[in-house]
Design a protein around this motif. Structure first.
Motif, PDB file in Angstrom:
ATOM      1  N   ASP A   1       1.183  -1.160  -0.067  1.00 17.56           N
ATOM      2  CA  ASP A   1       0.043   0.101   0.023  1.00 17.56           C
ATOM      3  C   ASP A   1       1.067   1.085  -0.019  1.00 17.56           C
ATOM      4  OD1 ASP A   1      -2.017   1.970   0.291  1.00 17.56           O
ATOM      5  OD2 ASP A   1      -2.948   1.045   2.026  1.00 17.56           O
ATOM      6  N   LEU A   2       1.033   2.025  -1.158  1.00 21.66           N
ATOM      7  CA  LEU A   2       1.567   3.307  -0.939  1.00 21.66           C
ATOM      8  C   LEU A   2       1.101   4.486  -0.456  1.00 21.66           C
ATOM      9  CD1 LEU A   2       2.927   2.796  -4.788  1.00 21.66           C
ATOM     10  CD2 LEU A   2       4.264   2.250  -2.758  1.00 21.66           C
ATOM     11  N   THR A   3      -0.298   4.454  -0.230  1.00 22.86           N
ATOM     12  CA  THR A   3      -0.647   5.572   0.553  1.00 22.86           C
ATOM     13  C   THR A   3      -0.578   5.616   2.220  1.00 22.86           C
ATOM     14  OG1 THR A   3      -2.732   4.477   0.849  1.00 22.86           O
ATOM     15  CG2 THR A   3      -2.360   5.472  -1.287  1.00 22.86           C
ATOM     16  N   ILE A   4       0.068   4.780   2.426  1.00 25.34           N
ATOM     17  CA  ILE A   4       0.332   4.561   3.957  1.00 25.34           C
ATOM     18  C   ILE A   4       1.824   4.706   4.243  1.00 25.34           C
ATOM     19  CG2 ILE A   4      -1.837   3.441   4.700  1.00 25.34           C
ATOM     20  CD1 ILE A   4      -0.189   0.851   5.082  1.00 25.34           C
ATOM     21  N   ALA A   5       2.211   4.749   5.529  1.00 26.07           N
ATOM     22  CA  ALA A   5       3.769   4.833   5.711  1.00 26.07           C
ATOM     23  C   ALA A   5       4.361   3.639   5.841  1.00 26.07           C
ATOM     24  CB  ALA A   5       3.965   5.714   6.875  1.00 26.07           C
ATOM     25  N   ASP A   6       5.587   3.433   5.621  1.00 22.86           N
ATOM     26  CA  ASP A   6       6.310   2.065   5.607  1.00 22.86           C
ATOM     27  C   ASP A   6       6.111   1.733   7.183  1.00 22.86           C
ATOM     28  OD1 ASP A   6       7.449  -0.232   5.285  1.00 22.86           O
ATOM     29  OD2 ASP A   6       9.606   0.799   4.954  1.00 22.86           O
TER      30      ASP A   6
ATOM     31  N   ILE B   1      10.131  12.603   8.889  1.00 22.14           N
ATOM     32  CA  ILE B   1       9.205  12.930   8.247  1.00 22.14           C
ATOM     33  C   ILE B   1       8.706  11.768   7.452  1.00 22.14           C
ATOM     34  CG2 ILE B   1       8.151  14.106   6.363  1.00 22.14           C
ATOM     35  CD1 ILE B   1       9.715  16.712   7.086  1.00 22.14           C
ATOM     36  N   SER B   2       9.871  11.078   6.893  1.00 20.09           N
ATOM     37  CA  SER B   2       9.515   9.685   6.154  1.00 20.09           C
ATOM     38  C   SER B   2       8.977   8.700   6.799  1.00 20.09           C
ATOM     39  CB  SER B   2      10.761   9.245   5.498  1.00 20.09           C
ATOM     40  OG  SER B   2      11.813   9.043   6.148  1.00 20.09           O
ATOM     41  N   ILE B   3       9.121   8.601   8.372  1.00 20.76           N
ATOM     42  CA  ILE B   3       8.500   7.763   8.968  1.00 20.76           C
ATOM     43  C   ILE B   3       6.913   7.628   9.138  1.00 20.76           C
ATOM     44  CG2 ILE B   3       7.955   6.967  11.498  1.00 20.76           C
ATOM     45  CD1 ILE B   3      10.979   7.648  11.895  1.00 20.76           C
ATOM     46  N   HIS B   4       6.211   8.884   8.861  1.00 20.96           N
ATOM     47  CA  HIS B   4       4.854   9.143   8.817  1.00 20.96           C
ATOM     48  C   HIS B   4       4.401   9.489   7.494  1.00 20.96           C
ATOM     49  CE1 HIS B   4       5.096   9.538  13.369  1.00 20.96           C
ATOM     50  NE2 HIS B   4       6.076  10.213  13.315  1.00 20.96           N
ATOM     51  N   ALA B   5       5.289   9.687   6.409  1.00 18.57           N
ATOM     52  CA  ALA B   5       4.932  10.215   5.311  1.00 18.57           C
ATOM     53  C   ALA B   5       4.536   8.637   4.285  1.00 18.57           C
ATOM     54  CB  ALA B   5       6.043  10.649   4.366  1.00 18.57           C
ATOM     55  N   PRO B   6       3.450   8.869   3.393  1.00 18.85           N
ATOM     56  CA  PRO B   6       3.313   7.892   2.800  1.00 18.85           C
ATOM     57  C   PRO B   6       4.273   7.207   1.966  1.00 18.85           C
ATOM     58  CG  PRO B   6       2.321   9.654   1.687  1.00 18.85           C
ATOM     59  CD  PRO B   6       2.862   9.961   2.887  1.00 18.85           C
ATOM     60  N   ALA B   7       4.290   5.765   1.574  1.00 21.27           N
ATOM     61  CA  ALA B   7       5.380   5.304   0.844  1.00 21.27           C
ATOM     62  C   ALA B   7       5.600   5.562  -0.652  1.00 21.27           C
ATOM     63  CB  ALA B   7       5.067   3.651   0.621  1.00 21.27           C
ATOM     64  N   ALA B   8       4.543   6.103  -1.194  1.00 18.41           N
ATOM     65  CA  ALA B   8       4.851   6.928  -2.705  1.00 18.41           C
ATOM     66  C   ALA B   8       5.679   8.020  -2.383  1.00 18.41           C
ATOM     67  CB  ALA B   8       3.499   7.342  -3.214  1.00 18.41           C
ATOM     68  N   LEU B   9       5.428   8.922  -1.682  1.00 16.41           N
ATOM     69  CA  LEU B   9       6.287  10.030  -1.294  1.00 16.41           C
ATOM     70  C   LEU B   9       7.614   9.710  -1.056  1.00 16.41           C
ATOM     71  CD1 LEU B   9       6.678  12.969  -1.469  1.00 16.41           C
ATOM     72  CD2 LEU B   9       5.646  13.129   1.108  1.00 16.41           C
ATOM     73  N   THR B  10       7.727   8.715   0.063  1.00 18.42           N
ATOM     74  CA  THR B  10       9.342   8.379   0.364  1.00 18.42           C
ATOM     75  C   THR B  10      10.053   7.764  -0.753  1.00 18.42           C
ATOM     76  OG1 THR B  10       8.286   8.000   2.536  1.00 18.42           O
ATOM     77  CG2 THR B  10      10.687   7.132   2.132  1.00 18.42           C
ATOM     78  N   LEU B  11       9.049   6.933  -1.687  1.00 15.32           N
ATOM     79  CA  LEU B  11       9.886   6.376  -2.856  1.00 15.32           C
ATOM     80  C   LEU B  11      10.360   7.431  -3.749  1.00 15.32           C
ATOM     81  CD1 LEU B  11      10.435   3.563  -4.239  1.00 15.32           C
ATOM     82  CD2 LEU B  11       8.092   3.810  -5.162  1.00 15.32           C
ATOM     83  N   TYR B  12       9.749   8.552  -3.781  1.00 13.48           N
ATOM     84  CA  TYR B  12      10.330   9.738  -4.619  1.00 13.48           C
ATOM     85  C   TYR B  12      11.410   9.933  -4.252  1.00 13.48           C
ATOM     86  CZ  TYR B  12      11.036  14.116  -6.484  1.00 13.48           C
ATOM     87  OH  TYR B  12      11.494  15.319  -6.956  1.00 13.48           O
ATOM     88  N   TRP B  13      11.429  10.535  -2.767  1.00 13.39           N
ATOM     89  CA  TRP B  13      12.632  10.988  -2.166  1.00 13.39           C
ATOM     90  C   TRP B  13      13.962   9.867  -2.225  1.00 13.39           C
ATOM     91  CZ3 TRP B  13       9.976  12.704   3.177  1.00 13.39           C
ATOM     92  CH2 TRP B  13       9.248  13.859   2.730  1.00 13.39           C
TER      93      TRP B  13
END
Length: 341
Positions: free
Chosen positions: A239-244, A301-313
């Motif tokens: 699920d890319l909408t929730i955090a890892d 921030i990436s701990i709480h950010a969705p996986a899609a955003l962290t994947l872009y970073w």
């Protein structure tokens, strides 16, 4: 007489009070001016209309355009989101920032080739200025020196060593600007790459945030714009909408970012012409420490950010690392006998 009475009645009816006849021309002039002002306001120039349109421009239109473009590409290519996000990042960086990075690296190469000339100016200018100070002191010690000559040479003779260093440094910087401008490699051009790269990073981050529906810290109430983001992950992040939940992405992001920063500042250290003092931090050291501190902030921030955003970073940092390594191998800033490892 009847006409004058009628005109007086009309004027009285419009102004709301009975006025003397000698004030009628003034009132009529004021009425004509008001009518002209009303006509001018009706015919607004085109340039003012354009300014109003620009001021009312919706800045979210860019983010919306990127979001819709990603959805369109996803629909036509049928690529899963876990592959589309990194590939899109690499494509945008290759088209947008890689040419600018190559141009900047060649510019820095030219600046590095000119820096030995600039560095050689410092001792020469200090020696010449110190020589002039000594000559002024010798001239003041002679009794036959005239008064106007003493007054002209007194500021130069009273100059201290710190003032000599300051004036020579200013002169070196002035001549460096002239030299760099002559070869078309001004210092301000080095800020073109960050000026183009940072807006792209912000736009893409906001796009990934909107696609994943990250509007609050509560992932339960967030809704993604594209429902396929719920299922088009892979491995442990389906699920890319929730955090890892395994917190693997923040660790990967921190490692890649740290490697990128250390590689970049090691390159700058190897390109130094003079030896760095051991216990004297420089501006480069301050920027490096601030960059290392920003990694901790991004990981938090990436701990709480969705996986899609962290994947872009992660994709963006990985591209930057590969880009810097390739530039150092193919277009090195300057030759250095020091080894990186």
């Amino acid at each position: 007489m009847i006409a004058r009475s009628a005109a007086r009645y009309n004027l009285t009816h419009r102004c709301g009070s009975i006025l003397p006849f000698q004030l009628q021309p003034q009132i009529l002039l004021q009425l004509q001016q008001q009518q002209q002002q009303q006509q001018q306001t009706l015919h607004v120039p085109l340039q003012f209309t354009q300014v109003r349109q620009l001021s009312s421009f919706d800045h979210n239109a860019i983010i919306t355009g990127f979001t819709e473009s990603f959805q369109t590409i996803h629909e036509y290519t049928h690529l899963p989101w876990w592959a589309l996000i990194p590939l899109s990042t690499f494509a945008l960086r290759s088209v947008w920032t890689l040419p600018l990075a190559i141009m900047q690296r060649k510019r820095i190469q030219k600046q590095s080739s000119l820096k030995p000339i600039v560095s050689a100016l410092g001792p020469v200018l200090k020696m010449n200025l110190a020589k002039r100070v000594q000559q002024a002191k010798t001239l003041l010690q002679k009794p036959e020196t005239e008064d106007h000559t003493r007054a002209a040479q007194a500021p130069l003779a009273n100059m201290t060593y710190e003032q000599i260093l300051l004036l020579s440094t200013k002169e070196v910087r002035k001549r460096q600007k002239v030299l760099f401008k002559k070869h078309g490699v001004q210092i301000w051009k080095n800020f073109l790459l960050p000026a183009c790269q940072i807006p792209l990073w912000i736009i893409m981050s906001l796009t990934m945030r909107d696609l994943s529906g990250w509007s609050s810290w509560d992932n339960i109430h967030n809704k993604a714009l594209d429902p396929s983001l719920y299922t088009e992950g892979c491995l442990w992040f389906q699920d890319l909408t929730i955090a890892d939940l395994a917190h693997i992405f923040p660790v990967i992001l921190g490692i890649i970012s740290l490697c990128n920063i250390e590689w970049t500042f090691k390159t700058l250290e190897l390109s130094r012409l003079t030896q760095k003092l051991k216990y004297r931090p420089t501006l480069t050291d301050a920027v490096a420490n601030f960059s290392r501190l920003s990694i901790v902030f991004m990981m938090a921030i990436s701990i709480h950010a969705p996986a899609a955003l962290t994947l872009y970073w992660i994709s963006s940092q990985f591209f930057s690392l590969i880009q810097n390594i390739w530039l150092d191998l193919k277009i090195p800033i300057t030759y250095s006998p020091k080894k990186r490892f």
